[in-house]
Write an enzyme that holds these catalytic residues in place. Structure first.
Site, PDB file in Angstrom:
ATOM      1  N   SER A 131      -4.209  -0.651  12.413  1.00 53.57           N
ATOM      2  CA  SER A 131      -4.986  -1.822  12.038  1.00 53.57           C
ATOM      3  C   SER A 131      -5.976  -2.139  13.087  1.00 53.57           C
ATOM      4  O   SER A 131      -5.927  -2.074  14.173  1.00 53.57           O
ATOM      5  CB  SER A 131      -3.977  -3.032  11.932  1.00 53.57           C
ATOM      6  N   TYR A 163       2.214  -7.707  17.572  1.00 55.64           N
ATOM      7  CA  TYR A 163       1.800  -7.114  16.547  1.00 55.64           C
ATOM      8  C   TYR A 163       0.609  -6.293  16.701  1.00 55.64           C
ATOM      9  O   TYR A 163       0.702  -4.889  16.391  1.00 55.64           O
ATOM     10  CB  TYR A 163       1.426  -7.937  15.167  1.00 55.64           C
ATOM     11  N   ILE A 205       0.882  -1.405   0.062  1.00 51.45           N
ATOM     12  CA  ILE A 205       0.161  -0.041   0.138  1.00 51.45           C
ATOM     13  C   ILE A 205       0.801   1.343   0.042  1.00 51.45           C
ATOM     14  O   ILE A 205       0.347   2.222  -0.503  1.00 51.45           O
ATOM     15  CB  ILE A 205      -1.026   0.053   1.371  1.00 51.45           C
ATOM     16  N   LYS A 211       0.057  -2.108  16.839  1.00 52.96           N
ATOM     17  CA  LYS A 211      -0.973  -1.281  16.203  1.00 52.96           C
ATOM     18  C   LYS A 211      -1.846  -0.523  16.993  1.00 52.96           C
ATOM     19  O   LYS A 211      -2.307   0.429  16.818  1.00 52.96           O
ATOM     20  CB  LYS A 211      -1.952  -2.422  15.293  1.00 52.96           C
TER      21      LYS A 211
END
Length: 281
Positions: free
Chosen positions: A143, A170, A20, A174
């Site tokens: 996220s 993770y 992205i 985020k």
């Protein structure tokens, strides 16, 4: 700082060689931005630089080395950017790692260090420059994985990755992205700086390359989308989101409510204080 005038708006984006970030960089260049890409490898970024160079009427993109796992590298990246003597209208904290284990060069859990702390320092060092450049924006790619964390032990953020898959760490990183963006917005109320965080979707990109091979098919079951689709919310926040929505969290180009921890202003303030100390500010 002197001579911050430029005939074009300027955007700095991290990790834009693939996924992205690459789509975002090309779209911004198409929209008339002077794009500066900060990443680990010129060799891996060269294809994007060439694509931007080939666009009609585009301004050639600039590459600056950046290793977000090294706070010294972050500081050197900022020094090199300031040496360009360009304004900065848009900062996109896009780079990220998932499933990468261990510690950063400075002793932080790898995903927290790369995804949050490196970007925290980058943004803090560039914030005076953003204010000097007029109406500006900071976009931080978070996220919906932030919903998977019940919170963290501060000491865990300075230990090697402990969970088997790395998904918990993770998710922590985020959540930190989201909290940082919200706190940055609170601290910049009444200024020309707007801040947005976002969930891009579960995007089929190289961020998942470090996950165990058995875990990757599980992601596909959850509906992976293309990098082109995944970049759309970033681009909406960068180009169209209204100033009065600064501090909000987006998905599908629309503000949505994050998890309760993502709305915790006290936790965001504590994270800011810890990050300031850890980044040596």
């Amino acid at each position: 700082m002197t001579n911050l005038h430029s005939p074009h708006p300027v955007a700095l984006i991290t990790g834009a060689n693939v996924g992205i970030g690459r789509v975002t960089a090309i779209a911004l260049a198409t929209s008339g931005y002077q794009v500066v890409i900060a990443g680990r490898s010129l060799e891996r970024t060269q294809a994007v630089l060439n694509e931007i160079q080939a666009l009609p009427n585009s301004i050639p993109a600039i590459f600056i080395p950046l290793n977000l796992a090294s706070l010294a590298s972050v500081r050197e990246c900022v020094r090199q950017f300031l040496d360009l003597n360009l304004p900065l209208h848009l900062l996109i904290n896009n780079a990220g790692v998932a499933g990468l284990r261990g510690l950063t060069e400075d002793g932080f859990e790898m995903m927290f260090g790369v995804n949050h702390l490196g970007h925290f320092l980058l943004t803090q060092l560039l914030e005076p420059h953003l204010h000097a450049s007029g109406q500006t924006r900071v976009i931080t790619v978070s996220s919906r994985a932030h919903k998977r964390t019940p919170g963290w032990d501060w000491a865990d953020l300075q230990r090697p990755t402990r969970s088997w898959t790395g998904i918990r760490e993770y998710a922590n990183s985020k959540l930190a992205n989201l909290l940082f963006s919200a706190e940055l917005a609170r601290r910049n109320q009444g200024t020309g700086l707007s801040c947005y965080s976002l969930h891009p979707g579960i995007v089929d990109t190289e961020i998942w390359r470090a996950l165990p091979s058995w875990a990757r098919p599980l992601l596909r079951l959850r509906g992976l989308i293309s990098a082109q689709e995944g970049a759309q919310t970033t681009l909406h926040c960068a180009l169209y989101a209204p100033h009065h929505e600064s501090g909000l969290y987006y998905s599908n180009s629309t503000p949505i409510q994050p998890a309760l921890l993502g709305q915790n202003a006290e936790l965001a303030s504590q994270l800011w204080a810890h990050s300031t100390q850890w980044a040596g500010l």
